[in-house]
Design an enzyme around this catalytic site. Structure first.
Site, PDB file in Angstrom:
ATOM      1  N   GLU A 165      -4.786  -2.054   4.094  1.00 32.84           N
ATOM      2  CA  GLU A 165      -3.698  -1.564   4.944  1.00 32.84           C
ATOM      3  C   GLU A 165      -4.123  -1.330   6.395  1.00 32.84           C
ATOM      4  O   GLU A 165      -3.945  -0.237   6.942  1.00 32.84           O
ATOM      5  CB  GLU A 165      -3.068  -0.301   4.346  1.00 32.84           C
ATOM      6  CG  GLU A 165      -2.374  -0.595   3.025  1.00 32.84           C
ATOM      7  CD  GLU A 165      -1.422   0.501   2.552  1.00 32.84           C
ATOM      8  OE1 GLU A 165      -1.381   1.570   3.166  1.00 32.84           O
ATOM      9  OE2 GLU A 165      -0.707   0.256   1.567  1.00 32.84           O
ATOM     10  N   GLU A 370      -1.075  -3.630  -4.600  1.00 32.93           N
ATOM     11  CA  GLU A 370      -0.532  -2.303  -4.936  1.00 32.93           C
ATOM     12  C   GLU A 370       0.978  -2.422  -5.078  1.00 32.93           C
ATOM     13  O   GLU A 370       1.622  -3.149  -4.317  1.00 32.93           O
ATOM     14  CB  GLU A 370      -0.841  -1.259  -3.856  1.00 32.93           C
ATOM     15  CG  GLU A 370      -2.281  -0.825  -3.801  1.00 32.93           C
ATOM     16  CD  GLU A 370      -2.555   0.256  -2.760  1.00 32.93           C
ATOM     17  OE1 GLU A 370      -1.671   1.097  -2.512  1.00 32.93           O
ATOM     18  OE2 GLU A 370      -3.664   0.230  -2.193  1.00 32.93           O
TER      19      GLU A 370
HETATM   20  C1  BGP Z   1      -1.240   3.039  -0.170  1.00 31.29           C
HETATM   21  C2  BGP Z   1      -2.721   3.256  -0.172  1.00 31.29           C
HETATM   22  C3  BGP Z   1      -3.240   3.840  -1.434  1.00 31.29           C
HETATM   23  C4  BGP Z   1      -2.313   4.798  -2.134  1.00 31.29           C
HETATM   24  C5  BGP Z   1      -0.857   4.392  -2.095  1.00 31.29           C
HETATM   25  C6  BGP Z   1       0.128   5.418  -2.598  1.00 31.29           C
HETATM   26  O1  BGP Z   1      -0.779   3.091   1.133  1.00 31.29           O
HETATM   27  O2  BGP Z   1      -3.398   2.036   0.035  1.00 31.29           O
HETATM   28  O3  BGP Z   1      -4.504   4.358  -1.148  1.00 31.29           O
HETATM   29  O4  BGP Z   1      -2.569   6.101  -1.870  1.00 31.29           O
HETATM   30  O5  BGP Z   1      -0.480   4.024  -0.807  1.00 31.29           O
HETATM   31  O6  BGP Z   1       0.415   6.365  -1.607  1.00 31.29           O
HETATM   32  P1  BGP Z   1       0.447   7.907  -1.892  1.00 31.29           P
HETATM   33  O7  BGP Z   1      -0.868   8.229  -2.484  1.00 31.29           O
HETATM   34  O8  BGP Z   1       0.691   8.556  -0.592  1.00 31.29           O
HETATM   35  O9  BGP Z   1       1.570   8.121  -2.839  1.00 31.29           O
END
Ligand code: BGP
Length: 472
Positions: A165, A370
């Site tokens: 990201e 993801e």
């Molecule tokens: C993405 C990241 C992850 C993860 C996910 C979920 O942006 O790459 O590391 O955390 O988001 O987000 P959150 O944990 O804020 O729900």
């Protein structure tokens, strides 16, 4: 109504799931690991630090066995830079390297392909203290780190991701805890300068992977979302198109074509936020070529035109900026979409749209790194976790991915977030994503026992049927 036969998922489709080092490993100061920016930052209110996390460092054998039980073909994890090189640019920590070597072997033992992210939000603190990604030397340190990984793991790891990201690091770095804005005069300029160095590092690391890793494949891993206009008013359509360039295409145009997106360049120029580009940089940027595009997808964005005449302080950071820029575009809620418990819009059809947009622009195979539903899971009296809501979310996204395959998108794999429960970026252990429950709360570590959720058994069937049976 026309109906058509689905194209099946490719026979070698990579089903799996993802994690990141700082969110799941724990052991943050063990066996020579140096601190990362995540270890030293003040945790968000009400959330724990990363000392123990899901303790995968001590449970990796059990975790990989559970992933193998689900039938994983791939496991996406990240390497903690400061575990391997504690100061980021100094001596190598053999114990840290051994950990990842063992983790890779453990995956391969079950026929699981490791998909390794080199950098997922956890810059070594020692590098941050020297100015972090704002210095060209940070790119050099990253390239050296990549070399160490390719040398030591390259004969066993075929799939690599550069930076998780990078677009979010640039758009909202101060929120993720990867950017210290203290004393920085023009925050936007600094963020885009960091981005330039990350791009330079990425291009060189991609080229290096092709040189050093036999059969190695590598790609970027931004967070990509289709952006909808709030209406069909041409001004709204223009606003959406510009925001999409700023949020999405800027990063992929650079990774794939080695060019700065023209609209974003002019947007940065307007804010006095253009990065400094040294002689030879553009040639370097054009020299790296990804083999695939990986991206994270959670939701879509919707924007309307914004007619304010007052431009924000160009050098400042405002978290609303992720989807709003006075005078240009303004993020709005999409009333057609349901939301998660945390207000994230859920848009499976938007997933198909996004896949098609990315494929149309870049014509490279895609792996999803993801996608998933954060929820407050509960262990029932009988010890089970009935996460039907998660199953439904994933079902609907996989259905749309299948339709994207029907559309002609070349898909390599699907790695939802997350393989096991881990610390969410902002909500700690309250918000869980995993197929495997980790028995701990924010501040009570309990026994860290692993529990197979209902989605665990469901995903196992999805993989066993190569996506043909999505029923719950
Ligand atoms: C993405 C990241 C992850 C993860 C996910 C979920 O942006 O790459 O590391 O955390 O988001 O987000 P959150 O944990 O804020 O729900």
């Amino acid at each position: 109504m026309m109906s058509r036969q689905h194209k099946p998922f490719p026979a070698d489709f990579l089903w799996g799931a993802s994690t990141s080092a700082y969110q799941c490993e724990g052991a943050s100061d063990i066996d020579g690991k140096g601190p990362s920016v995540q270890d030293v930052k003040e945790p968000f209110p009400g959330t724990p630090d990363f000392k123990v996390a899901s303790d995968q460092y001590h449970h990796y054998k059990e975790d990989i066995a559970l992933m193998a039980e689900m039938g994983f073909k791939v496991y996406r994890f990240s390497v903690s830079w400061s575990r391997v090189i504690p100061t980021g640019d100094g001596p190598i920590n053999q114990k840290g390297l051994d950990y990842y070597s063992d983790l890779v072997d453990e995956c391969l033992k079950y026929g699981i392909q490791p998909l390794v992210t080199m950098y997922h939000f956890d810059l070594p603190q020692a590098l941050a203290e020297k100015g972090g990604w704002g210095r060209r030397e940070c790119a050099d340190a990253f390239i050296r780190f990549a070399k160490v990984l390719f040398e030591n793991l390259g004969s066993r790891v075929k799939y690599w991701l550069t930076i998780n990201e990078q677009n979010m690091l640039t758009l909202v770095g101060p929120l993720i805890g990867t950017f210290n804005a203290e004393g920085v005069k023009n925050i936007q300029k600094e963020l885009y300068q960091q981005n330039h160095y990350m791009m330079l590092a990425q291009a060189q690391v991609m080229a290096l992977c092709h040189e050093m890793v036999p059969g190695g494949k590598i790609g970027p891993a931004p967070n990509i979302s289709a952006v909808y206009p709030a209406s069909c008013l041409p001004e709204d359509v223009k606003a959406a198109e510009l925001f999409s360039a700023i949020r999405n295409w800027f990063y992929l145009d650079m990774a794939v074509y080695g060019v700065y997106n023209h609209q974003v360049w002019s947007f940065l120029e307007m804010q006095d936020a253009l990065p400094e580009i040294a002689e030879g940089d553009m040639e370097i940027l054009a020299s790296g070529h990804p083999d695939f595009i990986a991206f994270n997808y959670y939701n879509t964005g919707t924007v309307a035109r914004d007619e304010s005449t007052e431009m924000p302080d160009p050098g400042s950071f405002d978290q609303q900026r992720i989807a709003s820029f006075p005078g240009l575009y303004r993020g709005v809620k999409n009333g057609n979409l349901p939301t998660t418990q945390w207000g994230w819009e859920i848009d499976p059809i938007g997933f198909r749209n996004t896949l098609n947009q990315v494929y149309s622009r870049y014509r490279l195979p895609i792996i999803i790194t993801e996608n998933g539903l954060g929820a407050k899971d509960k262990v029932e009296a009988d010890g089970s976790v009935q996460d039907d809501y998660r199953i439904e979310y994933l079902q609907r996204h996989i259905e749309q991915m299948q339709l994207a395959i029907d559309d002609g998108v070349e898909m390599l794999g699907y790695c939802p977030w997350s393989a096991i429960d881990l610390i969410s970026t902002h909500e700690g252990f309250e918000k869980r994503y995993g197929f495997i429950y980790v028995n701990r709360d924010n501040f009570d570590l309990k026994d860290l026992r692993r529990i197979r959720k209902k989605s665990f058994f469901w995903y196992k069937k999805v993989i066993a049927t190569n996506g043909a049976d999505l029923s719950n």
